[in-house]
Scaffold this active site. Structure first.
Site, PDB file in Angstrom:
ATOM      1  N   LYS A 150      -6.136   3.519   9.138  1.00 39.87           N
ATOM      2  CA  LYS A 150      -5.248   4.509   8.528  1.00 39.87           C
ATOM      3  C   LYS A 150      -5.829   5.919   8.634  1.00 39.87           C
ATOM      4  CE  LYS A 150      -3.290   1.177   5.239  1.00 39.87           C
ATOM      5  NZ  LYS A 150      -3.166   0.786   3.836  1.00 39.87           N
ATOM      6  N   SER A 152       0.807  -1.230   0.000  1.00 40.11           N
ATOM      7  CA  SER A 152       0.000   0.000   0.000  1.00 40.11           C
ATOM      8  C   SER A 152       0.838   1.277   0.000  1.00 40.11           C
ATOM      9  CB  SER A 152      -0.950   0.011   1.194  1.00 40.11           C
ATOM     10  OG  SER A 152      -0.238  -0.012   2.403  1.00 40.11           O
TER      11      SER A 152
END
Length: 773
Positions: free
Chosen positions: A722, A679
């Site tokens: 996140k 990611s």
């Protein structure tokens, strides 16, 4: 009739005191002596090889003559043989009875003055009848018991002297030493013959009863079953004596327990077979303990014992809300299960897997579910478990074998439908002792665990009523077959507002009680709790928040103990005073935009976090240097990002010559912490474009997404964690893959209001928003 014995007996003879045997005239016997006890027998050479053997009395006065019986036996020393190791063997022959008159000398050798005992016996009809009866009775006894040598039997047939016959038969009888001494002291041969006759009569009666018992038992069992024969003999003897066998009582007690255990029919048959086997085993054998322990486990297991479920859904919901804040999905799943139970009594227990960072309440949630349903709660930790036998147990052939933890804990709980929590399922190990994760496949499969077979019990046990809950920080390490059997429920990190509510409703009150302030509780302002959340913790859960609240309360308790005035409430200023300098800062808000540095978002097992990816260039040969404890996947993302930037350099306004003779170094700070995952691809591409184009990357824009070689932005996981990390760090804009737009539903509304979300499908869109200029 007087028995004439010719013997040259000195006036003084050595004396040896006896303790455990009795010597009779005409008796040839052997004694094994130590070197220090040999002296009287060696000195016997000086006294015509004669020595007196006299029994010591039980009570002693310290004076030798007073301690000895009056009558003993004068014996002739036939031979003395020294043994190779220690001591010697002395062969003696009894001669006549003697009376001890005096002890002339005690050391080094006891010397005694003796006189022979004269025995008188007249031949009469009584003596002849007694001799004949004794001969006949002795032969009957020999037919039941142990036979005598042929030469002794011939000797008995020719002996008509009552004195000699009574002494010879007395040796055959297994009488106590005191009884033998009384026979030795009976001087009248006729009287002695009567006593021997009575003793022999008792012996014959005992042997007859034994023979009858043996004959009775032989009818019931075969001759080869020696062990069973002896046991039956014991039973017959105890029946004759009117005593109860304690072992029989123990077996009967076990049989009653088996009948009350409500086992399944096939298990009961196995238990009954094992109980019959137990009856045949000697209690002193190790097998007896193994069999008894096995039966105890079979009896103790709650085959049919269960706790009734609390089916009041409204009450259950109230209990769940009292114990835990938010966690809507989990609470909804438990209430669904309860709703099904109200309509269908017999249902398979669900297999739930709580996945989330530490401190979000996975383990405590299991306890809360048990309290809600009114069930017993069991918890075992699988962290570091490497032995398959921990789950399935050891086979009974091994020494110290036990059932596995599953059966053990259900046995301790005393219920067949507990809440069973398997903690840290993602941290199971594998080694030469087997794979515990594979052993769990049967346990955690509702289609198989109705007949879970533990290696120790070796009988099926139904686990379908058990509600299994597993917990994990990461889902990836769990083997795919095991993961497939579980219903995964993700517990994400808490927002600051959720942490505030949790602290106010649970943590503060709990720590006040733990630290003894229940009588004078203190209040925390919302600002004080938020100060702890922002400046002193950086976590997805609330574990460190609880520790810091506890630290503040302990410091207040210390002040009270020192006699200071108690603080009326805890404000944010008091928090700063008690906890010291601020530990965490808003990394993004504290920095400015720079070239070659981009802000990324990462997911860790302890929640979300932000990372700063830095890049620099120098003269070289076109190498790519990657540092910061990066995993293989993250290194591949860096190479893919560089290839994409080089292939599209014209589009980004970067001259191709800038890549010639240039070495690029990409670094991710916090180098001691391992990092991996795809990611960060978008963030690395942004860093490289910023480095070569000279355009600063916006510090308040954080991005996440996997990047393909053609620049497409692919979906990632853990968006909520996140986003929460971005909010904690002071980020204003979050750039995420377009395919993750659906994950916005999991993010609280107040967080969505504070942040700007940009969902992109191509890296070029990211560069438009992330780079200045």
């Amino acid at each position: 009739m007087t028995e004439n014995i010719t013997i040259n007996m000195p006036e003084i003879v050595p004396l040896y005191p006896l303790r455990e045997i009795i010597a009779f005239p005409y008796m040839v016997f052997t004694m094994f002596l130590k070197h220090e006890d040999l002296l009287p027998f060696e000195e016997a050479v000086l006294f015509n090889n004669l020595v007196a053997l006299v029994k010591i009395k039980d009570e002693t006065t310290g004076e030798l003559l007073a301690d000895l019986h009056e009558i003993g036996t004068l014996c002739k020393v036939v031979s003395i043989s020294k043994l190779p190791q220690e001591g010697a063997k002395v062969v003696l022959e009894g001669v006549i009875r003697v009376r001890v008159l005096a002890i002339v000398q005690q050391t080094p050798v006891a010397l005694s003055r003796l006189e022979p005992v004269r025995e008188f016996a007249e031949k009469s009809m009584v003596s002849e009848a007694l001799v004949g009866s004794l001969n006949a009775l002795l032969k009957i006894a020999l037919s039941y018991g142990r036979p005598l040598p042929d030469d002794v039997m011939k000797m008995i047939d020719f002996i008509d002297n009552p004195a000699r016959l009574s002494d010879l038969v007395a040796l055959y009888l297994n009488l106590p030493v005191d009884e033998l001494q009384k026979l030795l002291e009976t001087i009248d041969p006729l009287e002695r013959l009567k006593k021997v006759y009575m003793h022999l009569t008792n012996e014959v009666q005992r042997l007859q009863i034994k023979g009858e018992v043996q004959a009775e038992v032989t009818k019931k069992v075969g001759k080869s079953q020696k062990e069973f024969l002896l046991r039956e003999q014991m039973k017959q003897i105890q029946e004759e004596l009117g005593e109860e066998d304690s072992r029989t009582g123990e077996v009967n007690e076990l049989r009653h327990k088996l009948e009350r255990a409500k086992m399944p029919e096939e298990v009961y048959k196995i238990a009954e077979k094992e109980l019959k086997r137990l009856e045949r085993i000697n209690p002193a054998s190790p097998e007896y303990t193994v069999s008894r322990t096995y039966l105890d486990y079979l009896i103790a297991i709650p085959w049919q014992t269960s706790t009734p479920d609390n089916k009041d859904i409204n009450q259950a919901e109230k209990v769940l809300n009292e114990d835990h804040y938010d966690l809507k999905k989990v609470k909804e799943r438990i209430l669904e299960y309860l709703a099904v139970r109200t309509l269908k009594e017999k249902t398979k227990g669900p297999i739930l897997c709580f996945v989330g960072p530490p401190g979000v309440g996975k383990t405590s949630l299991g306890k809360s579910i048990a309290r809600t349903l009114g069930r017993k709660f069991i918890r075992i930790s699988l962290g570091g478990m490497r032995d398959e036998a921990e789950i399935r147990g050891h086979r009974r052939t091994y020494i110290g074998a036990l059932p596995g933890r599953i059966i053990q804990e259900i046995n301790r709980a005393g219920s067949n439908n507990p809440i069973f929590m398997l903690d840290e399922v993602d941290k199971i190990g594998v080694d030469f002792r087997g794979d515990p994760a594979s052993a769990l496949l049967e346990v955690l499969d509702p289609e198989q665990n109705f007949s879970f077979t533990d290696h120790y019990l070796d009988v099926p046990f139904d686990l379908t009523s058990v509600m299994f809950i597993t917990t994990a920080n990461l889902l990836d390490p769990i083997p795919a077959p095991l993961k497939d059997r579980m219903e995964v429920i993700t517990l994400t990190g808490y927002t600051d507002e959720e942490k505030l509510n949790i602290a106010k409703k649970y943590l503060v009150q709990r720590e006040i009680e733990e630290n003894g302030l229940s009588a004078n509780p203190i209040a925390f302002t919302d600002e004080a709790i938020m100060r702890i959340i922002h400046d002193y913790t950086r976590e997805a859960g609330v574990r460190n928040l609880q520790r810091n609240i506890a630290s503040v309360i302990r410091k207040v308790v210390k002040e009270i103990a020192q006699g200071k005035t108690a603080r009326p409430e805890i404000t944010q200023e008091v928090v700063s005073e008690l906890l010291g300098p601020q530990r965490f800062f808003d990394e993004v808000a504290a920095e400015k935009d720079r070239v070659g540095v981009a802000t990324g978002l990462a997911w860790t097992e302890s929640g979300g976090d932000i990372i700063f990816i830095e890049a620099t260039k120098m003269k070289g040969k076109g190498d790519l240097i990657l540092t910061g404890s990066l995993g293989e996947v993250m290194k591949e993302s860096a190479r893919a990002a560089l290839s994409f930037v080089q292939a599209n350099s014209d589009e980004f306004g970067i001259p191709k010559k800038d890549f010639d003779n240039t070495t690029i170094h990409i670094h991710v700070p916090a180098g001691s912490i391992p990092k991996d995952g795809p990611s960060a691809g978008v963030t690395m591409a942004t860093t490289l474009v910023s480095l070569f184009s000279g355009r600063p990357a916006r510090r308040d824009v954080a991005m996440t997404g996997e990047m393909s070689l053609t620049g497409r932005v692919l979906a990632i996981g853990g968006l909520k964690e996140k986003v929460l990390a971005a909010r904690r760090a002071g980020v204003k804009t979050v750039v995420a893959p377009a395919k993750n737009r659906k994950d916005l539903d999991d993010i609280p509304d107040n967080v969505k209001e504070e942040l700007e979300f940009l969902f992109v499908e191509d890296v070029r869109e990211v560069l438009e928003h992330a780079l200045n200029g």
